[in-house]
Each structure stands twice: as structure tokens, then as C-alpha cells.
Design an enzyme around this catalytic site. Structure first.
Site, PDB file in Angstrom:
ATOM      1  N   LEU A  17       0.830  -1.206   0.000  1.00  0.00           N
ATOM      2  CA  LEU A  17       0.000   0.000   0.000  1.00  0.00           C
ATOM      3  C   LEU A  17       0.867   1.260   0.000  1.00  0.00           C
ATOM      4  O   LEU A  17       0.524   2.262  -0.645  1.00  0.00           O
ATOM      5  CB  LEU A  17      -0.921  -0.007   1.231  1.00  0.00           C
ATOM      6  N   ASP A  36      11.732   3.131   5.336  1.00  0.00           N
ATOM      7  CA  ASP A  36      11.437   1.697   5.357  1.00  0.00           C
ATOM      8  C   ASP A  36      12.662   0.944   5.863  1.00  0.00           C
ATOM      9  O   ASP A  36      13.786   1.459   5.787  1.00  0.00           O
ATOM     10  CB  ASP A  36      11.048   1.204   3.939  1.00  0.00           C
ATOM     11  N   SER A 149      -6.778  -0.736  10.186  1.00  0.00           N
ATOM     12  CA  SER A 149      -7.164  -1.991   9.535  1.00  0.00           C
ATOM     13  C   SER A 149      -8.582  -2.292  10.007  1.00  0.00           C
ATOM     14  O   SER A 149      -8.991  -1.833  11.093  1.00  0.00           O
ATOM     15  CB  SER A 149      -6.243  -3.124   9.997  1.00  0.00           C
ATOM     16  N   TYR A 162      -2.255  -7.367  16.752  1.00  0.00           N
ATOM     17  CA  TYR A 162      -2.502  -6.575  15.530  1.00  0.00           C
ATOM     18  C   TYR A 162      -3.759  -5.714  15.693  1.00  0.00           C
ATOM     19  O   TYR A 162      -3.755  -4.518  15.416  1.00  0.00           O
ATOM     20  CB  TYR A 162      -2.632  -7.527  14.344  1.00  0.00           C
ATOM     21  N   LYS A 166      -4.012  -1.614  15.793  1.00  0.00           N
ATOM     22  CA  LYS A 166      -4.772  -0.864  14.781  1.00  0.00           C
ATOM     23  C   LYS A 166      -5.932  -0.100  15.424  1.00  0.00           C
ATOM     24  O   LYS A 166      -6.315   0.975  14.955  1.00  0.00           O
ATOM     25  CB  LYS A 166      -5.277  -1.811  13.690  1.00  0.00           C
ATOM     26  N   PHE A 195      -6.213  -6.481   1.317  1.00  0.00           N
ATOM     27  CA  PHE A 195      -5.617  -6.006   0.064  1.00  0.00           C
ATOM     28  C   PHE A 195      -4.563  -6.979  -0.427  1.00  0.00           C
ATOM     29  O   PHE A 195      -3.880  -7.624   0.360  1.00  0.00           O
ATOM     30  CB  PHE A 195      -5.001  -4.610   0.273  1.00  0.00           C
TER      31      PHE A 195
END
Ligand SMILES: NC(=O)c1ccc[n+]([C@@H]2O[C@H](COP(=O)([O-])OP(=O)(O)OC[C@H]3O[C@@H](n4cnc5c(N)ncnc54)[C@H](O)[C@@H]3O)[C@@H](O)[C@H]2O)c1
Length: 256
Positions: A17, A36, A149, A162, A166, A195
Site C-alpha cells: 500500500l 522503510d 485496519s 494486531y 490498529k 488487500f
């Protein structure tokens, strides 16, 4: 904000993304600095996209590393107007799994990258944005896009860390936009469904097929370019602020 000739920092911009967003921003005339940890993929992106894109090796979870990255972005392009936070990890782990209780360090790592990393980058980017000359009559100086998310709202088994990370990203959307409104900085959040990125590639094919079938419409996984298009819309649309938007084809995730 019109992105032409503006400077964007995109974390996780080497892949998925983030990379789609870097590509779209460059197409629209922005300059982009990728933060990154994946040096090889980031260098590939820079090679493909040309001199409007620079790369700095940055671990978003590390204060000093991000400070260095921000300094290098300023050195390269002179300002920061846009910050898109896409860096993240999806490492699964059940609270009590086959190997026993989830090690606390596994939980901490996911929170450290996804939640603390997002805040770390946005706070330091905003601290530079506030020095920009107003770009519009309303006094806009910057835009921040965070990535939550759907797991923030309907996390599956094995997504305790996770989902919590989020939910934290979604939860900071309004308070951070309130904190930064005095500087003319907007904050919006995208909560993607599933995605088709390298992150999703780590899931078994069967799981991907099942998830695609459970999307209301269209019955497929999202395309990274669709995320990038919404990020661009959020940057361009001055009246959109403090919002979390699900981009998910109407999916509601099942428990497993
Ligand atoms: N792909 C999906 O279906 C999906 C769904 C919902 C949310 N998301 C979120 O979207 C974001 C992007 O996901 P993606 O699918 O493009 O993943 P991806 O794995 O393709 O890209 C993530 C990038 O983040 C980088 N990264 C990881 N840890 C980092 C760190 N500590 N510092 C700097 N960079 C780091 C990776 O090197 C990678 O380039 C993530 O936050 C993810 O949680 C993805």
C-alpha cells in the site's frame, strides 16, 4: 492540498500500500521520501520512480532513527507537507496457542511498530509541518494519513496484538487531529480490508479465497492502487479531518 511540488514522507513505502501511494503521489507531481527497513525493495522503488523519490533506512519504532530520517528528508527536499504512515507488520499469534501463552515480546513488537511507530513518525513530521507557510486561504500546512485496519473493529483469532495496535491507530485519529488543528494540519485514517499486497501473500491461498468470498461487493481483494487513490483524496479534500474510513468492500471479518 494540491500535492504538486509538495514533499511527502511515506513509511513502509517500499512495498504494498505504501509503494502504491508513493507511485500515485509521484504521478501527481509530489516529491517523496520513503522510510522503510527493507533497503533492497526501497532501492528498487527509487530506481523505478526516478529522482522525485529518495529513500532513508528508518525503523519507525525507533525515536533516533525517525529523527535522522526527518532531517534527511528536509535536507533532500526542504520541507515536509504530507506524511503517510503505511509501515506495519501483521504477525499473528493466539493469546494461548499451540506453543503456549503468547510471549509478551511478540505483542510488544507489533504494538511498537504499528501503533508507537505511527505516532513516532507523525509527531516528528507534524513538528516540521507546523513551520510551513500556509498553503491555502484556510491556513493548511500539512496532512497526515495513518493506516489502521478492519482488524481494529473486527479482529480475527490470533490478531490480539494486531487488532489492538490498529484500534490504537484508529483511536488516535480524532485526538491527534484536535491537537494539530491549531497548526493547520489535518489527520485522517484509512482502515483497509484485505488487500493484495506482500503482507497478504503470507496467508495461505485457501484463506485468501475464503476472505475474497466474504467481501460483500466486489468479491475480490482490494488493489493497492485503490488505497493510494483514497489516500490522495484525503490529502486533497480540505474538509476531511479526524476521520477513519473503512476501505473494505463491506467486509466484516469472521472470527477465523
Ligand atoms: N494488505 C492488507 O490487506 C492490509 C489490510 C489492512 C491493513 N493493512 C495495513 O497497511 C499497511 C501496509 O501493509 P501492506 O500490506 O502494504 O504490507 P507490506 O508488508 O507490503 O508493506 C509494509 C512495509 O512496511 C515496512 N516496515 C515494516 N516494519 C517497519 C519498521 N519498523 N520501520 C519501517 N518500515 C517497516 C516493510 O519493510 C514493508 O516495506 C500496514 O500497516 C498494514 O497493517 C494492510
Amino acid at each position: 492540498m494540491n500535492v504538486k511540488d509538495k514533499v511527502a514522507v511515506v513509511t513502509g513505502g517500499a512495498s504494498g500500500l505504501g509503494l502504491a501511494t508513493v507511485t500515485r503521489l509521484v504521478e501527481k507531481g509530489a516529491k517523496v521520501v520513503i522510510f522503510d527497513v527493507n533497503e533492497a525493495k526501497a532501492k528498487e522503488a527509487v530506481q523505478q520512480l526516478g529522482e522525485s523519490v529518495q529513500y532513508v533506512l528508518v525503523n519507525v519504532a525507533d525515536d533516533e532513527s525517525v529523527q535522522k530520517g526527518i532531517s534527511q528528508a528536509l535536507e533532500a527536499f526542504g520541507a515536509i507537507h504530507i506524511c503517510v504512515n503505511c509501515a506495519g507488520v501483521g504477525t499473528p499469534g493466539k493469546t494461548i496457542g499451540k506453543k503456549g501463552v503468547l510471549p509478551l515480546e511478540d505483542f510488544n513488537r507489533v504494538i511498537g511498530i504499528n501503533l508507537i511507530g505511527t505516532f513516532n513518525v507523525l509527531r516528528l513530521a507534524a513538528n516540521e509541518m507546523k513551520n510551513n507557510q500556509p498553503l491555502t486561504d484556510s491556513g493548511e500546512r500539512g496532512v497526515i494519513i495513518n493506516t489502521a485496519s478492519v482488524a481494529a473493529f473486527d479482529g480475527q483469532m490470533g490478531q490480539a496484538a494486531y487488532g489492538a495496535s490498529k484500534a490504537g491507530v484508529a483511536g488516535m485519529a480524532l485526538p491527534v487531529s484536535r491537537d494539530l488543528s491549531q497548526f493547520g494540519i489535518r489527520v485522517n485514517t484509512i482502515a483497509p480490508g484485505l488487500f493484495m499486497t506482500p503482507m497478504a501473500d503470507t496467508l495461505p491461498d485457501k484463506v485468501i479465497e475464503k476472505l475474497a468470498a466474504s467481501v460483500e461487493f466486489p468479491k475480490r481483494l482490494g488493489r493497492p492502487s485503490e488505497y493510494a487513490e483514497l489516500a490522495l483524496f484525503m490529502i486533497e479534500h480540505e474538509y476531511l479531518n479526524g476521520e477513519v474510513i473503512r476501505l473494505d468492500g463491506g467486509i466484516r471479518m469472521s472470527p477465523r
